[in-house]
Scaffold this motif. Structure first.
Motif, PDB file in Angstrom:
ATOM      1  N   THR A 131      29.444  65.958  77.787  1.00  0.00           N
ATOM      2  CA  THR A 131      30.078  66.536  76.607  1.00  0.00           C
ATOM      3  C   THR A 131      31.247  65.666  76.161  1.00  0.00           C
ATOM      4  N   ALA A 132      31.313  65.407  74.864  1.00  0.00           N
ATOM      5  CA  ALA A 132      32.411  64.621  74.308  1.00  0.00           C
ATOM      6  C   ALA A 132      33.725  65.352  74.480  1.00  0.00           C
ATOM      7  N   GLY A 133      34.808  64.586  74.603  1.00  0.00           N
ATOM      8  CA  GLY A 133      36.135  65.164  74.750  1.00  0.00           C
ATOM      9  C   GLY A 133      36.633  65.817  73.475  1.00  0.00           C
ATOM     10  N   ALA A 134      37.794  66.425  73.554  1.00  0.00           N
ATOM     11  CA  ALA A 134      38.326  67.197  72.423  1.00  0.00           C
ATOM     12  C   ALA A 134      38.803  66.309  71.282  1.00  0.00           C
ATOM     13  N   THR A 135      39.291  65.114  71.592  1.00  0.00           N
ATOM     14  CA  THR A 135      39.808  64.211  70.558  1.00  0.00           C
ATOM     15  C   THR A 135      38.650  63.642  69.738  1.00  0.00           C
ATOM     16  N   THR A 136      38.833  63.589  68.417  1.00  0.00           N
ATOM     17  CA  THR A 136      37.793  63.059  67.530  1.00  0.00           C
ATOM     18  C   THR A 136      38.242  61.739  66.919  1.00  0.00           C
ATOM     19  N   CYS A 137      37.361  60.741  66.987  1.00  0.00           N
ATOM     20  CA  CYS A 137      37.607  59.417  66.410  1.00  0.00           C
ATOM     21  C   CYS A 137      36.501  59.094  65.415  1.00  0.00           C
TER      22      CYS A 137
ATOM     23  N   ALA B 270      26.456  40.249  52.511  1.00  0.00           N
ATOM     24  CA  ALA B 270      27.552  39.287  52.602  1.00  0.00           C
ATOM     25  C   ALA B 270      27.589  38.389  51.371  1.00  0.00           C
ATOM     26  N   GLN B 271      28.795  38.072  50.918  1.00  0.00           N
ATOM     27  CA  GLN B 271      28.995  37.166  49.793  1.00  0.00           C
ATOM     28  C   GLN B 271      29.623  35.866  50.283  1.00  0.00           C
ATOM     29  N   GLN B 272      29.947  34.996  49.352  1.00  0.00           N
ATOM     30  CA  GLN B 272      30.597  33.733  49.707  1.00  0.00           C
ATOM     31  C   GLN B 272      32.066  34.006  50.005  1.00  0.00           C
ATOM     32  N   ALA B 273      32.333  34.443  51.191  1.00  0.00           N
ATOM     33  CA  ALA B 273      33.691  34.785  51.614  1.00  0.00           C
ATOM     34  C   ALA B 273      33.834  34.439  53.084  1.00  0.00           C
ATOM     35  N   ASP B 274      35.058  34.444  53.563  1.00  0.00           N
ATOM     36  CA  ASP B 274      35.284  34.159  54.984  1.00  0.00           C
ATOM     37  C   ASP B 274      34.968  35.349  55.870  1.00  0.00           C
ATOM     38  N   THR B 275      35.238  36.554  55.326  1.00  0.00           N
ATOM     39  CA  THR B 275      35.137  37.749  56.156  1.00  0.00           C
ATOM     40  C   THR B 275      34.715  38.951  55.315  1.00  0.00           C
ATOM     41  N   ILE B 276      33.864  39.775  55.879  1.00  0.00           N
ATOM     42  CA  ILE B 276      33.616  41.098  55.308  1.00  0.00           C
ATOM     43  C   ILE B 276      34.619  42.062  55.921  1.00  0.00           C
ATOM     44  N   VAL B 277      35.324  42.767  55.069  1.00  0.00           N
ATOM     45  CA  VAL B 277      36.250  43.805  55.516  1.00  0.00           C
ATOM     46  C   VAL B 277      35.741  45.131  54.958  1.00  0.00           C
ATOM     47  N   ALA B 278      35.452  46.073  55.851  1.00  0.00           N
ATOM     48  CA  ALA B 278      34.988  47.394  55.442  1.00  0.00           C
ATOM     49  C   ALA B 278      35.931  48.443  55.995  1.00  0.00           C
ATOM     50  N   ARG B 279      36.347  49.371  55.125  1.00  0.00           N
ATOM     51  CA  ARG B 279      37.264  50.443  55.521  1.00  0.00           C
ATOM     52  C   ARG B 279      36.624  51.787  55.206  1.00  0.00           C
ATOM     53  N   ALA B 280      36.759  52.726  56.112  1.00  0.00           N
ATOM     54  CA  ALA B 280      36.239  54.074  55.914  1.00  0.00           C
ATOM     55  C   ALA B 280      37.313  55.090  56.232  1.00  0.00           C
ATOM     56  N   ASN B 281      37.346  56.184  55.470  1.00  0.00           N
ATOM     57  CA  ASN B 281      38.257  57.288  55.796  1.00  0.00           C
ATOM     58  C   ASN B 281      37.660  58.589  55.295  1.00  0.00           C
ATOM     59  N   ASP B 282      38.061  59.684  55.917  1.00  0.00           N
ATOM     60  CA  ASP B 282      37.591  61.009  55.506  1.00  0.00           C
ATOM     61  C   ASP B 282      38.755  61.901  55.088  1.00  0.00           C
ATOM     62  N   GLY B 283      39.883  61.282  54.783  1.00  0.00           N
ATOM     63  CA  GLY B 283      41.068  62.044  54.424  1.00  0.00           C
ATOM     64  C   GLY B 283      41.950  62.374  55.607  1.00  0.00           C
ATOM     65  N   SER B 284      41.399  62.223  56.805  1.00  0.00           N
ATOM     66  CA  SER B 284      42.156  62.487  58.016  1.00  0.00           C
ATOM     67  C   SER B 284      42.095  61.298  58.966  1.00  0.00           C
ATOM     68  N   LEU B 285      40.903  60.794  59.166  1.00  0.00           N
ATOM     69  CA  LEU B 285      40.698  59.650  60.044  1.00  0.00           C
ATOM     70  C   LEU B 285      40.367  58.412  59.222  1.00  0.00           C
TER      71      LEU B 285
END
Length: 797
Positions: free
Chosen positions: A687-693, A771-786
């Motif tokens: 069972t997963a712990g109480a903390t959510t990531c 991927a495009q002609q760039a050095d790095t792909i940066v992806a960010r996700a959020n749900d309003g809390s995490l």
């Protein structure tokens, strides 16, 4: 010939319902225009096509043609345009092709304006709905290429490579150049990029440019599903050069040994797949096709059936490399309509041309081991259809004598159709009223939903089913049985020379099939419906609950079938774990649990064996009934919860042992025992712990420009254990790449895959980034809390 990428700098516009669409848009191929359409309950394609509307489209591209190309041989190739493609060059119509799944090559010699800008236009007609029983996509959904060569060039489909024998290995090259010339063939090892070739042979062509070379390959490494070894070739015709790969392998099939590759019996452990690529719609990207093949291979499948249309070149390339056998299928309908505007309009006049193009595509691919002329065509019960079965089989034999021919026949449906139940007819196909009665496969699917799969399989055992299929089966090399497993033992006795292939089957029958096939070589294989979930036929295999599929939800909210052992995002489900054990891909054992917190079921399906998942994380459900499944080939299994023995059960004929236990947080463990009672393996779920990531997990550590990066978003605890009860809306942003798709695996999905936001489904979602002609792909996700961010390097060169 030099192959030039022709996929950039296109524009497209919608030609019908313009008020609802912007003007011309700049795009890069492949492009699925249908994926950008609205989904409404008024869509004529309705559940079959995921409720997407259909329209007509124009694609256009301008390109510069150098003056020195006047002395060259120029071809353009489109690998797939759905459908009724009308090709025009500089305003002049040069080609039309109604089939939406066929590749075609066009010579542009003497049609181009040299030293000038040229414009190619592609008109696509997909407003004549309904025309498909599944999600077809629309537009130029597969890649396009220019080929530039000398006047003596060898066109891409004018090389035929045949393994004559394997011990010792002799390979025949038949090469057709555009003009008489000296032709040199070189052969090297594998996919390495060096210029080392260990065989070189030259010969002058005849006056038509043709040459045949019989090459002996010493100490040849043979191609098989287990060891997919590829050689490479380079052909020089005059000043023109062509390159490619091939495998050395030999097929045989007979009543004594069954289906053999290089003399070794091979049981086809197969999965049916549609041509779409999940969140990408119908768009054909090599990375997406390879990922699909890899996931199926990891699940234990060694074969795929391209249901129900010819597959892409990119898929065949991936199958060659990864060792996946292919049953390439021609069509879903013959001369009787299944939907009002489907390919029955053209089939009788086009089938010879279509089969020729299918063979041209497939011939040099060692992965292709069989052809299918159709799927669930009730015409196989009619005198005219039986003759057509014979004609198509004979024609394929003339084109390719190295591969057998089958057809997927729904045995029970042939009988029901002959009795007037659910029969396809042109008149019924024209009926588009809301009260239209279900026919054909839709009728059959509804029947399966009401009475279950056992009734259908027993129905296939009726004598009338034999009467309505035996003549067509006589006109095939291999008899294709859709949902006919209970006939196998009877027909093995009655027809001692018949070779039987389960062209479409249920997941729950995998163990039964494998047991029979191991004993009887004339049972060649099995293709489950379906290996991977797909868009369209909405809900036919789904098993959903009200939190994800509210009872009052509009029908048009449903998007996928829910039929896959692997879901639409590429996640293996509990049924995939079962398949791994059945086909001995992995020993196991594996544990899976039906979602404890859910009550009731939305749509029980014959195509769904279980909705169990690999998780024991259902906090708040203490005391509720938990249904647990253990997948194993061992003799027995015992279940333990937090160290307490719950029960021990013997395995019956299937590879699934089921338990029930009141849920409590902690450790769920299964121990399996061999026939002697000795412990033979164990597995556990925590069972997963109480903390959510919120985690973002890229499937690659680096990508190249143009490649696809799949990123799985998961709600977990601090140790990375999935929390399937987390249901939140997430937002994603991307730099250094283009977000092509973002969504979840729920078959009921009102928002689709083209937004920058998506809800999690059992704690997960998927993003696909190009991927495009760039050095790095940066992806960010959020749900309003995490919030979470990943960075993936883009490697050039």
């Amino acid at each position: 010939m030099k192959k030039i990428d022709f996929n950039a700098d296109w524009e497209y516009e919608v030609l019908t319902n313009r008020a609802e669409h912007p003007g011309r848009e700049k795009i890069t191929l492949p492009h699925d225009a249908m994926l950008h359409e609205k989904r409404t309950e008024n869509s004529p394609g309705a559940q079959n096509t995921g409720y997407f509307e259909g329209n007509d489209y124009l694609y256009c591209k301008s390109f510069w043609v150098p003056e020195n190309w006047r002395e060259k041989h120029i071809l353009i190739e489109f690998e797939g345009i759905y459908r009724n493609a009308d090709i025009r060059l500089n305003g002049e119509q040069i080609y039309c092709r109604p089939n939406g799944y066929m590749q075609f090559l066009l010579s542009l010699d003497d049609r181009l304006q040299y030293g000038k800008e040229n414009t190619i236009e592609v008109y696509v007609k997909n407003s004549d709905q309904p025309n498909s029983r599944w999600y077809s996509g629309a537009g130029i959904y597969r890649p396009a290429w220019l080929y530039v060569g000398e006047k003596s060039a060898v066109e891409p489909e004018n090389i035929r490579i045949t393994t004559v024998k394997t011990s010792p290995a002799f390979v025949k090259f038949e090469i057709y150049a555009q003009a008489p010339c000296r032709i040199t063939l070189e052969i090297g090892h594998g996919l390495q990029d060096d210029e080392v070739y260990f065989i070189t042979e030259s010969k002058d062509s005849d006056e038509c440019g043709n040459v045949a070379l019989l090459i002996k390959v010493e100490n040849a490494r043979l191609w098989s599903a287990e060891n997919p070894y590829l050689y490479r070739y380079r052909i020089t015709a005059g000043a023109d050069v062509s390159t490619g790969t091939f495998g050395i392998r030999e097929l045989s099939w007979d009543a004594e040994k069954g289906f053999c590759i290089n003399g070794v019996r091979t049981i086809l452990k197969g999965a049916c797949i549609h041509h779409d690529n999940g969140l990408l719609g119908a768009c054909c990207y090599p990375d997406a096709e390879e990922r699909k093949v890899r996931l199926l291979k990891e699940t234990g499948y060694n074969a795929i059936r391209s249901a129900h249309n010819p597959c892409s070149k990119a898929l065949l390339d991936a199958c060659d490399r990864l060792g996946m056998l292919v049953l390439d299928e021609y069509t879903d309908m013959w001369y009787i309509h299944k939907t009002r505007y489907d390919y029955a309009l053209y089939m009788e006049n086009q089938w010879e041309k279509d089969l020729l193009d299918m063979v041209n595509k497939d011939y040099n691919h060692p992965c292709v081991v069989m052809y299918s002329t159709g799927n669930e065509v009730a015409e196989t019960a009619q005198e005219k259809g039986i003759e057509l079965t014979k004609d198509m089989t004979a024609y394929l034999h003339r084109l390719d004598r190295t591969r057998p021919v089958t057809c997927g026949v729904n045995i029970f449906f042939n009988l029901l159709s002959s009795m007037g139940f659910g029969v396809y007819s042109d008149k019924k196909a024209e009926d588009t009223s809301p009260k239209k009665k279900a026919v054909g496969s839709e009728f059959y699917n509804r029947l399966a939903g009401m009475v279950g799969d056992t009734f259908m399989k027993m129905g296939a055992c009726l004598h009338g089913c034999d009467v309505k299929t035996r003549d067509a089966y006589e006109n095939m090399d291999i008899a294709g049985y859709n949902y006919g497993i209970l006939r196998y033992r009877h027909d093995l006795k009655k027809y001692p020379k018949r070779l039987i292939l389960g062209t479409e089957t249920f997941c729950r029958d995998a163990a039964k099939f494998y047991e029979i096939a191991e004993k009887h070589p004339r049972i060649l294989g099995d293709f489950v419906w379906a290996g991977m979930d797909y868009i369209g036929e909405t809900g036919v295999g789904a098993w959903e609950y009200e939190d994800y599929a509210p009872k009052n939800a509009p029908k048009s909210h449903w998007l996928t079938a829910g039929s896959g052992r692997i879901d639409i995002t590429g996640k293996p489900l509990g049924e995939a774990l079962y398949t791994k054990v059945v086909y001995e891909q992995e020993k196991g054992p594996f544990l899976a649990v039906r979602p404890v917190y859910q009550t009731g079921k939305h749509s029980p399906s014959a195509w769904k064996m279980t909705d169990a998942m690999e998780s024991w994380s259902f906090r708040g459900c203490e005391g509720k009934r938990a249904e647990v499944e253990v997948y194993t080939r061992e003799s027995a299994a015992a279940l333990f919860l937090n160290g307490r023995k719950i029960a021990k059960k013997k395995r019956k004929k299937d590879c699934r042992i089921r338990f029930t236990v009141p849920y409590e947080n902690g450790c769920l463990k299964a121990i399996v025992y061999d026939e002697a009672g000795e412990e033979a393996g164990c597995c556990e779920l925590i069972t997963a712990g109480a903390t959510t990531c919120l985690l973002m997990i890229p499937e690659k550590s680096t990508v190249r420009p143009g490649e696809l990066l799949y990123v799985r978003l998961r709600y977990t605890d601090e140790k990375g254990i999935l929390k399937p009860m987390e249901h939140h809306r997430m937002q994603i942003s991307v730099t250094g790449g283009k977000l092509l798709g973002f969504g979840n695996a729920c078959p009921c999905n009102p928002e689709g895959y083209l937004n920058s936001y998506a809800d999690s489904y059992y704690g997960e979602a998927l993003a696909i980034i190009q991927a495009q002609q760039a050095d790095t792909i940066v992806a960010r996700a959020n749900d309003g809390s995490l919030e979470q961010e990943i960075q993936v390097p883009v490697i050039s060169g």
